[in-house]
Design a protein around this motif. Structure first.
Motif, short mmCIF file in Angstrom:
data_model
loop_
_atom_site.label_atom_id
_atom_site.label_comp_id
_atom_site.label_asym_id
_atom_site.label_seq_id
_atom_site.Cartn_x
_atom_site.Cartn_y
_atom_site.Cartn_z
N PHE A 110 -5.43 -1.02 11.75
CA PHE A 110 -4.62 -1.86 10.88
C PHE A 110 -5.57 -2.82 10.17
CE2 PHE A 110 -1.79 -5.43 10.02
CZ PHE A 110 -0.54 -4.84 9.82
N VAL A 111 -5.49 -2.87 8.84
CA VAL A 111 -6.32 -3.79 8.06
C VAL A 111 -5.39 -4.57 7.14
CG1 VAL A 111 -8.08 -3.93 6.25
CG2 VAL A 111 -8.36 -2.30 8.11
N THR A 112 -5.61 -5.88 7.06
CA THR A 112 -4.75 -6.71 6.21
C THR A 112 -5.36 -6.92 4.83
OG1 THR A 112 -5.73 -8.71 7.16
CG2 THR A 112 -3.67 -7.93 8.14
N LYS A 113 -4.48 -7.16 3.88
CA LYS A 113 -4.87 -7.54 2.52
C LYS A 113 -4.90 -9.05 2.46
CE LYS A 113 -2.36 -3.62 0.52
NZ LYS A 113 -1.22 -3.25 -0.33
N PRO A 114 -5.77 -9.67 1.71
CA PRO A 114 -6.79 -9.04 0.89
C PRO A 114 -7.84 -8.34 1.76
CG PRO A 114 -7.07 -11.42 0.84
CD PRO A 114 -5.82 -11.14 1.62
N ILE A 115 -8.29 -7.22 1.30
CA ILE A 115 -9.20 -6.36 2.07
C ILE A 115 -10.59 -6.96 2.11
CG2 ILE A 115 -10.30 -4.10 2.15
CD1 ILE A 115 -7.73 -3.01 0.79
N GLN A 116 -11.15 -7.00 3.28
CA GLN A 116 -12.55 -7.36 3.46
C GLN A 116 -13.32 -6.04 3.43
OE1 GLN A 116 -13.23 -9.87 6.86
NE2 GLN A 116 -11.48 -11.17 6.36
N TRP A 117 -13.95 -5.75 2.32
CA TRP A 117 -14.53 -4.44 2.06
C TRP A 117 -15.57 -4.01 3.09
CZ3 TRP A 117 -11.60 -1.63 -0.83
CH2 TRP A 117 -10.73 -2.26 -1.74
N PRO A 118 -16.46 -4.88 3.57
CA PRO A 118 -17.40 -4.43 4.60
C PRO A 118 -16.69 -4.03 5.91
CG PRO A 118 -18.19 -6.46 3.59
CD PRO A 118 -16.78 -6.24 3.10
N VAL A 119 -15.60 -4.73 6.22
CA VAL A 119 -14.84 -4.40 7.43
C VAL A 119 -14.17 -3.04 7.25
CG1 VAL A 119 -12.86 -5.06 8.86
CG2 VAL A 119 -14.48 -6.81 8.09
#
Length: 161
Positions: A110-119
């Protein structure tokens, strides 16, 4: 298991988001990492694409009109069972209920927005490497089982007369 055989260019990521700009950004980020990319703008189109060709990973938005990411994830799990690719849910929702709902539907992360691109980049890499290792392990288990069955003495009722 051979992690050195991990080649992004041979792996396909399906990006599913109804928001066109974010979908394009996600596609570009995955292409930059060397993945082949497919895109869908809805849960329904995601299901249709998966019937034609299974991707190696699905990046799935949770909040979409008609068929949301949670329902889409449930349907993918029901239709594909063990063949279902890993699903990474991406959403602006960050409450406990939404996180629990995503994992209950079958999302692997699960990844939340705003997206942390390196993560996101590292999570995608980890998920794909783990999925590849699990696939290799299942194949090895099947080979071992077949070898064990071939090596075990046949009982009289298994002889062909």
């Amino acid at each position: 298991m051979n992690f050195s055989s991990f080649e992004p260019k041979t792996l396909t990521v399906l990006v599913v988001d109804d928001e066109r700009n974010l979908r394009l950004l996600l596609c570009r980020a995955m292409e930059t990492e060397g993945y082949q990319v497919q895109e869908a703008s809805s849960g329904e189109s995601c299901l249709a694409l998966c019937e034609q060709h299974l991707p190696d990973l699905i990046l799935l938005d949770a909040v979409m009109p008609d068929l949301d990411g949670f329902a889409c994830c449930n349907q993918l799990q029901a239709r594909l069972a063990d063949r279902c690719p890993p699903i990474l849910m991406i959403t602006a929702l960050s409450d406990c209920e939404s996180v629990d709902r995503a994992f209950a539907a079958g999302a692997i992360d699960f990844v939340t927005k705003p997206i942390q691109w390196p993560v996101l980049r590292r999570r995608v890499q980890r998920i794909l490497q783990t999925h590849q290792a699990m696939t290799e392990l299942r194949q090895l288990r099947a080979q071992v089982k077949a070898l064990q069955e071939a090596a075990s003495p046949q009982t009289p009722e298994t002889y062909i007369t």
